[in-house]
Design an enzyme around this catalytic site. Structure first.
Site, PDB file in Angstrom:
ATOM      1  N   ASP A  13       0.825  -1.212   0.000  1.00 12.38           N
ATOM      2  CA  ASP A  13       0.000   0.000   0.000  1.00 12.38           C
ATOM      3  C   ASP A  13       0.856   1.257   0.000  1.00 12.38           C
ATOM      4  O   ASP A  13       0.544   2.251   0.653  1.00 12.38           O
ATOM      5  CB  ASP A  13      -0.968  -0.008   1.203  1.00 12.38           C
ATOM      6  CG  ASP A  13      -1.799  -1.269   1.230  1.00 12.38           C
ATOM      7  OD1 ASP A  13      -2.276  -1.667   0.157  1.00 12.38           O
ATOM      8  OD2 ASP A  13      -1.951  -1.865   2.310  1.00 12.38           O
ATOM      9  N   HIS A  43      -3.999  -1.612  -6.827  1.00 12.31           N
ATOM     10  CA  HIS A  43      -3.073  -0.537  -7.202  1.00 12.31           C
ATOM     11  C   HIS A  43      -3.889   0.630  -7.752  1.00 12.31           C
ATOM     12  O   HIS A  43      -4.785   0.425  -8.569  1.00 12.31           O
ATOM     13  CB  HIS A  43      -2.082  -1.032  -8.265  1.00 12.31           C
ATOM     14  CG  HIS A  43      -1.113  -2.053  -7.738  1.00 12.31           C
ATOM     15  ND1 HIS A  43      -0.094  -2.580  -8.493  1.00 12.31           N
ATOM     16  CD2 HIS A  43      -0.997  -2.611  -6.514  1.00 12.31           C
ATOM     17  CE1 HIS A  43       0.600  -3.431  -7.755  1.00 12.31           C
ATOM     18  NE2 HIS A  43       0.068  -3.476  -6.555  1.00 12.31           N
TER      19      HIS A  43
HETATM   20  P1  IMP Z   1      -4.286 -12.586   1.554  1.00 11.67           P
HETATM   21  O1  IMP Z   1      -3.057 -12.600   0.736  1.00 11.67           O
HETATM   22  O2  IMP Z   1      -5.412 -11.814   0.940  1.00 11.67           O
HETATM   23  O3  IMP Z   1      -4.719 -13.936   2.034  1.00 11.67           O
HETATM   24  O4  IMP Z   1      -3.938 -11.763   2.886  1.00 11.67           O
HETATM   25  C1  IMP Z   1      -2.902 -12.182   3.759  1.00 11.67           C
HETATM   26  C2  IMP Z   1      -2.301 -11.001   4.492  1.00 11.67           C
HETATM   27  O5  IMP Z   1      -1.647 -10.136   3.548  1.00 11.67           O
HETATM   28  C3  IMP Z   1      -3.314 -10.118   5.222  1.00 11.67           C
HETATM   29  O6  IMP Z   1      -2.700  -9.554   6.372  1.00 11.67           O
HETATM   30  C4  IMP Z   1      -3.613  -9.010   4.220  1.00 11.67           C
HETATM   31  O7  IMP Z   1      -4.057  -7.830   4.844  1.00 11.67           O
HETATM   32  C5  IMP Z   1      -2.241  -8.835   3.587  1.00 11.67           C
HETATM   33  N1  IMP Z   1      -2.329  -8.338   2.219  1.00 11.67           N
HETATM   34  C6  IMP Z   1      -2.687  -9.034   1.120  1.00 11.67           C
HETATM   35  N2  IMP Z   1      -2.633  -8.230   0.022  1.00 11.67           N
HETATM   36  C7  IMP Z   1      -2.236  -7.027   0.455  1.00 11.67           C
HETATM   37  C8  IMP Z   1      -1.979  -5.787  -0.204  1.00 11.67           C
HETATM   38  O8  IMP Z   1      -2.063  -5.619  -1.403  1.00 11.67           O
HETATM   39  N3  IMP Z   1      -1.567  -4.758   0.579  1.00 11.67           N
HETATM   40  C9  IMP Z   1      -1.414  -4.891   1.907  1.00 11.67           C
HETATM   41  N4  IMP Z   1      -1.635  -6.021   2.559  1.00 11.67           N
HETATM   42  C10 IMP Z   1      -2.054  -7.083   1.845  1.00 11.67           C
END
Ligand code: IMP
Ligand code: MG
Length: 332
Positions: A13, A43
């Site tokens: 982010d 994004h």
């Molecule tokens: P998942 O990959 O959606 O299963 O999420 C796993 C962890 O990664 C969680 O803590 C999410 O908040 C974090 N996460 C996944 N994608 C992003 C992103 O694009 N930005 C920030 N955190 C992310």
């Protein structure tokens, strides 16, 4: 020898998409390609006050109109989101995914949405990305080439990119998420995503011969944020975040992001894992509101740049001073 990777130092982010788009324009890239895990990352950038461009599947650097737009084979593809983005941004003629990409099927999204461990403990975005990757590992997932809606938008992306680099063209590899969300390289397991998201992981995601890699831009968010659970050194309280007026909400989940101050030991570790050749310092306007819209660096930001460069062992080349795409200062 002409590929550039854009990678995030911490928890994502950080404006990687905006930085990738800027490099695509600057280098006049012929290909822009999304690396990373799947559609969990959003994004976005503001072309103007009222014009927000936002992607979850395609690289945001598509805004460089001369580039072919690709998704690497290591990224899982949600056909619905892919088609929405194609239609919204009129990319039917420019965008393709690798024929080997695993497909996020609706059942995988549902499974994640009903998975208490992922939703409550890990704080997953429940985009189906992890579940699809799991099926891919067990060799039960379908690939883009098998999915009727996607088959005609497939290519051998690895081959295209390597050939473009061999011809001396510029390729931008847009990573996603952040180094400390890496499955097997973050110390924070299980508060991580479903694959590594470092420089090496990014070039693997798109099948690039490492000898083509010329530049690694590591994006450092001046006041880092984290969504979901997991440790965060120097975290601010919600009250502090509100007092500073720097609230941010997740692009995919709408959650309020946790925010903190930089930890230079973590940054050093991120540099060790990613090998940056240069740094993009983003959200400098959150760190020092004096810089908003300014064409020049402020003393406070200059002091931060020195510390970031010392920790990363690479020069800061780009500083973001506000939310607009034009709010970027290049340091030559
Ligand atoms: P998942 O990959 O959606 O299963 O999420 C796993 C962890 O990664 C969680 O803590 C999410 O908040 C974090 N996460 C996944 N994608 C992003 C992103 O694009 N930005 C920030 N955190 C992310
Ligand atoms: Mg990967």
């Amino acid at each position: 020898m002409a590929a550039t990777v854009i990678v995030d130092a911490l928890w994502g982010d950080s404006g990687k998409g905006k930085v990738a788009a800027w490099y695509a324009g600057k280098l006049d890239a012929s290909y822009v390609v999304r690396a990373g895990t799947g559609t969990n990352a959003g994004h976005s950038l503001y072309l103007s006050e009222n014009e927000l461009v936002k992607t979850r599947q395609l690289p945001l650097s598509f805004i460089h109109k001369k580039a072919q737009v690709r998704v690497g084979s290591g990224v899982v593809v949600d056909p619905k989101i892919f088609h929405e983005e194609l239609a919204t941004y009129h990319l039917e003629k420019r965008a393709k995914v690798d024929f080997r990409c695993a497909v996020i099927e609706p059942k995988f999204i549902e499974m994640e949405q009903h998975n208490a461990h992922l939703k409550e403990t890990v704080g997953s975005t429940a985009s189906g990305t992890g579940q699809t990757r799991a099926a891919f590992i067990l060799r039960t997932a379908l690939q883009a080439q098998d999915w009727p809606d996607l088959a005609k938008y497939t290519a051998d992306v690895a081959q295209e990119l390597n050939e473009a680099c061999s011809r001396g063209e510029e390729v931008i590899i847009e990573g996603s998420q952040g180094t400390f969300l890496s499955l097997a390289l973050s110390p924070d397991y299980p508060f991580v995503t479903s694959d590594n998201v470092t420089t090496a992981a990014s070039i693997d995601d798109v099948g690039l011969d490492w000898r083509h890699l010329k530049r690694v831009v590591m994006v450092v968010k001046a006041l880092p944020s984290r969504v979901g659970a997991g440790p965060m050194p120097n975290e601010m309280t919600e009250t502090e975040v509100h007092q500073l007026g720097i609230e941010e909400y997740g692009t995919v989940t709408g959650r309020l992001r946790r925010k903190g101050h930089l930890d230079f030991d973590l940054l050093k570790y991120a540099a060790m894992l990613n090998g940056p050749t240069e740094i993009a310092l983003t959200f400098a306007d959150h760190f020092d509101p004096e810089i908003i819209g300014s064409p020049n660096l402020t003393p406070k930001v200059k002091a931060l740049i020195k510390k970031v460069e010392a920790a990363c062992g690479a020069p800061v080349r780009l500083v973001e001073t506000g939310k607009l795409y034009s709010n970027l200062i290049e340091i030559k």
